[in-house]
Write a protein that holds these residues in place. Structure first.
Motif, short mmCIF file in Angstrom:
data_model
loop_
_atom_site.label_atom_id
_atom_site.label_comp_id
_atom_site.label_asym_id
_atom_site.label_seq_id
_atom_site.Cartn_x
_atom_site.Cartn_y
_atom_site.Cartn_z
N SER A 1 0.81 -1.21 0.22
CA SER A 1 0.02 0.08 0.07
C SER A 1 0.92 1.35 -0.08
O SER A 1 1.74 1.26 0.59
CB SER A 1 -0.96 -0.14 1.23
OG SER A 1 -1.62 1.35 1.46
N ASN B 1 -0.16 0.61 6.36
CA ASN B 1 -1.13 -0.35 7.03
C ASN B 1 -1.53 0.04 8.21
O ASN B 1 -0.84 0.27 9.18
CB ASN B 1 -0.39 -1.81 6.92
CG ASN B 1 -0.08 -2.45 5.61
OD1 ASN B 1 -0.86 -1.98 4.54
ND2 ASN B 1 0.87 -3.50 5.56
N GLU C 1 -4.08 -0.99 11.36
CA GLU C 1 -4.64 -2.16 12.40
C GLU C 1 -6.29 -2.05 12.00
O GLU C 1 -6.91 -1.02 11.92
CB GLU C 1 -4.46 -2.14 13.57
CG GLU C 1 -5.01 -3.31 14.43
CD GLU C 1 -4.61 -3.17 15.75
OE1 GLU C 1 -3.35 -3.68 16.01
OE2 GLU C 1 -5.34 -2.82 16.69
N VAL D 1 -6.28 -7.43 12.79
CA VAL D 1 -5.44 -7.86 11.77
C VAL D 1 -4.40 -6.62 11.92
O VAL D 1 -4.59 -5.24 11.75
CB VAL D 1 -5.64 -7.49 10.15
CG1 VAL D 1 -4.50 -7.70 9.33
CG2 VAL D 1 -6.72 -8.70 9.97
N ALA E 1 -1.00 -4.32 11.73
CA ALA E 1 0.01 -3.85 10.75
C ALA E 1 1.26 -4.45 10.48
O ALA E 1 1.63 -5.23 11.71
CB ALA E 1 0.32 -2.31 11.05
N THR F 1 -1.24 -10.26 7.83
CA THR F 1 -2.15 -10.16 6.80
C THR F 1 -3.39 -10.73 7.41
O THR F 1 -3.83 -11.43 8.42
CB THR F 1 -1.74 -11.61 5.93
OG1 THR F 1 -1.55 -12.78 6.39
CG2 THR F 1 -0.25 -11.11 5.30
N VAL F 2 -4.66 -10.51 6.40
CA VAL F 2 -5.81 -10.95 6.86
C VAL F 2 -5.65 -12.48 6.94
O VAL F 2 -6.30 -13.06 7.82
CB VAL F 2 -6.96 -10.57 5.68
CG1 VAL F 2 -8.21 -11.44 6.46
CG2 VAL F 2 -7.02 -9.19 5.81
N GLU G 1 -8.97 -2.77 -0.14
CA GLU G 1 -7.71 -2.37 -1.10
C GLU G 1 -7.17 -3.52 -1.43
O GLU G 1 -6.60 -4.47 -1.18
CB GLU G 1 -6.81 -1.81 -0.21
CG GLU G 1 -5.51 -1.17 -1.01
CD GLU G 1 -4.41 -0.54 -0.30
OE1 GLU G 1 -3.40 -0.91 -0.32
OE2 GLU G 1 -4.94 0.14 0.65
N ARG H 1 -4.67 -5.82 -3.77
CA ARG H 1 -3.44 -5.98 -4.03
C ARG H 1 -3.02 -7.37 -4.80
O ARG H 1 -1.91 -7.48 -4.89
CB ARG H 1 -2.77 -5.79 -2.88
CG ARG H 1 -2.83 -4.72 -1.77
CD ARG H 1 -2.18 -4.75 -0.67
NE ARG H 1 -2.26 -3.55 0.40
CZ ARG H 1 -2.00 -3.54 1.53
NH1 ARG H 1 -0.83 -4.48 1.72
NH2 ARG H 1 -2.18 -2.61 2.29
N SER I 1 -4.66 -8.70 0.25
CA SER I 1 -5.26 -7.59 0.19
C SER I 1 -5.65 -7.07 1.71
O SER I 1 -5.52 -7.79 2.47
CB SER I 1 -6.52 -7.83 -0.70
OG SER I 1 -6.40 -8.02 -1.97
N TRP I 2 -5.97 -5.69 1.72
CA TRP I 2 -5.90 -5.08 2.90
C TRP I 2 -7.28 -4.45 3.21
O TRP I 2 -8.17 -4.51 1.97
CB TRP I 2 -5.00 -4.11 3.09
CG TRP I 2 -4.53 -3.69 4.60
CD1 TRP I 2 -4.86 -2.44 4.92
CD2 TRP I 2 -3.80 -4.53 5.42
NE1 TRP I 2 -4.24 -2.38 6.32
CE2 TRP I 2 -3.63 -3.70 6.71
CE3 TRP I 2 -3.29 -5.72 5.38
CZ2 TRP I 2 -3.15 -4.25 7.70
CZ3 TRP I 2 -2.64 -6.40 6.45
CH2 TRP I 2 -2.56 -5.49 7.72
#
Length: 349
Positions: A259, A263, A265, A279, A281, A284-285, A318, A320, A338-339
């Protein structure tokens, strides 16, 4: 500096073979292939094939080349890659580096990543000639587009998608190549690259020459120059930072993009499971979800294979990944990369 995005321009439907490109350039000195609007993000899924591993050979220090043979195989264009399903179930992506005109075999090469996640080690140490392997593809998110001139930048194993492009360029095309690596011995296809590029080649072995001079590489690049770069994150970031005005950047990354905003949290509600995870910073999810639901499927952890795709019920994502189409992104995400753009996501898990 605005965030750069990978540009994927498709020039018609013809294969960009040397013969086809030569016909184009003979028809007009400007080689005016039509420039189409970029396709929607993502790419169509391809059926799986079972191919024979006919050759497994070391071609440079830490690099092995695989030749996979079958019947009449799907055709491909320079820049395309295969998904290779390893015996362990891991899925890894490798650029095709052979001859697109050869419809009986595919050739890929991979470097051993000592501190990686196991896929490259399995390829190097556990695959053997005579094995049957599953592949998916080919798919191409890094196609060669028509341009008045080209600058190619390859870092180490990043030469693999660029090599077929060099072979496909017509006689008389304006291009140059920077090929870098840790050492000369670690750089695959070095002799072929030298033969193809001649005085267009700038060779940089880091142990001998230090870092490449990108300013010199881009000097006098004309308006509309296509810059193709494949390599580690440090190299791609340096190319982005020094990209000359008016050039068009095409990137192939070794890892998913990060990103531009950093990132933050956030929370993810797992609706069917009745649980909520945080999740942090830098995580990952996928990692957060698997702490609660350890059987959650995943494979590549790079946003390429689609194994970890999950339905999104609420929240803004978001994206990615390099796989999902725009329609799929409307209500799903790849949780390995992805975020969240919102403070909370709700997944159908």
């Amino acid at each position: 500096m605005p965030k750069l995005r990978t540009v994927a321009l498709v020039a018609g439907t013809a294969l960009l073979t040397r013969r086809a490109l030569r016909r184009r350039i003979q028809a007009s000195p400007l080689w005016p292939l039509p420039t189409l609007d970029p396709p929607v993000s993502g790419r169509p899924r391809s059926r799986a094939l079972r191919l024979l591993l006919a050759a497994h050979e070391t071609i440079a220090e830490g690099v092995v080349q695989l030749r996979l043979e079958g019947g009449e195989l799907p055709r491909w264009e320079p820049g395309a890659h295969l998904d290779l399903v390893l015996p362990s179930g891991l899925v890894r992506q490798y650029s095709l580096c052979g001859d697109p005109a050869d419809t009986s075999s595919y050739t890929v090469a991979t470097r051993l990543v000592e501190d990686g996640r196991g896929g490259s080690r399995e390829v190097h140490e556990q695959l053997a000639e005579g094995m049957e392997l599953e592949v998916r593809g080919p798919r191409n998110r890094f196609p060669l587009a028509a341009a008045p001139s080209y600058v190619f930048v390859a870092g180490g194993i990043g030469i693999t998608p660029i090599l077929p492009m060099l072979r496909a360029l017509p006689d008389g095309a304006d291009w140059r190549l920077l090929y870098g690596g840790r050492t000369r011995a670690s750089m695959p296809f070095l002799e072929e690259v030298r033969a193809l590029a001649g005085d267009r080649l700038t060779l940089v072995a880091e142990d001998e020459d230090g870092r490449p001079d990108l300013a010199a590489l881009f000097a006098d690049a004309p308006e509309g120059t296509a810059v193709y770069c494949c390599g580690p994150e440090g190299l791609t970031a340096a190319v982005q930072a020094r990209l000359p005005e008016g050039a068009v950047l095409h990137l192939e990354r070794f890892a998913p993009r990060l990103s531009a905003d950093g990132n933050a949290e956030f929370e993810v509600e797992l609706r069917r499971s009745g649980r909520t995870v945080t999740v942090p910073a830098g995580s990952t999810v996928l990692a957060a979800v698997r702490r609660e639901l350890p059987d959650t499927a995943y494979s590549c952890e790079q946003g390429f294979c689609g194994t970890c795709q999950q339905r999104v019920l609420e929240g803004e994502v978001e994206h990615r990944d390099e796989l999902l189409t725009d329609a799929e992104r409307a209500d799903s995400m790849l949780i390995c990369v992805s975020w969240a753009r919102s403070e909370r996501l709700v997944l159908d898990l």
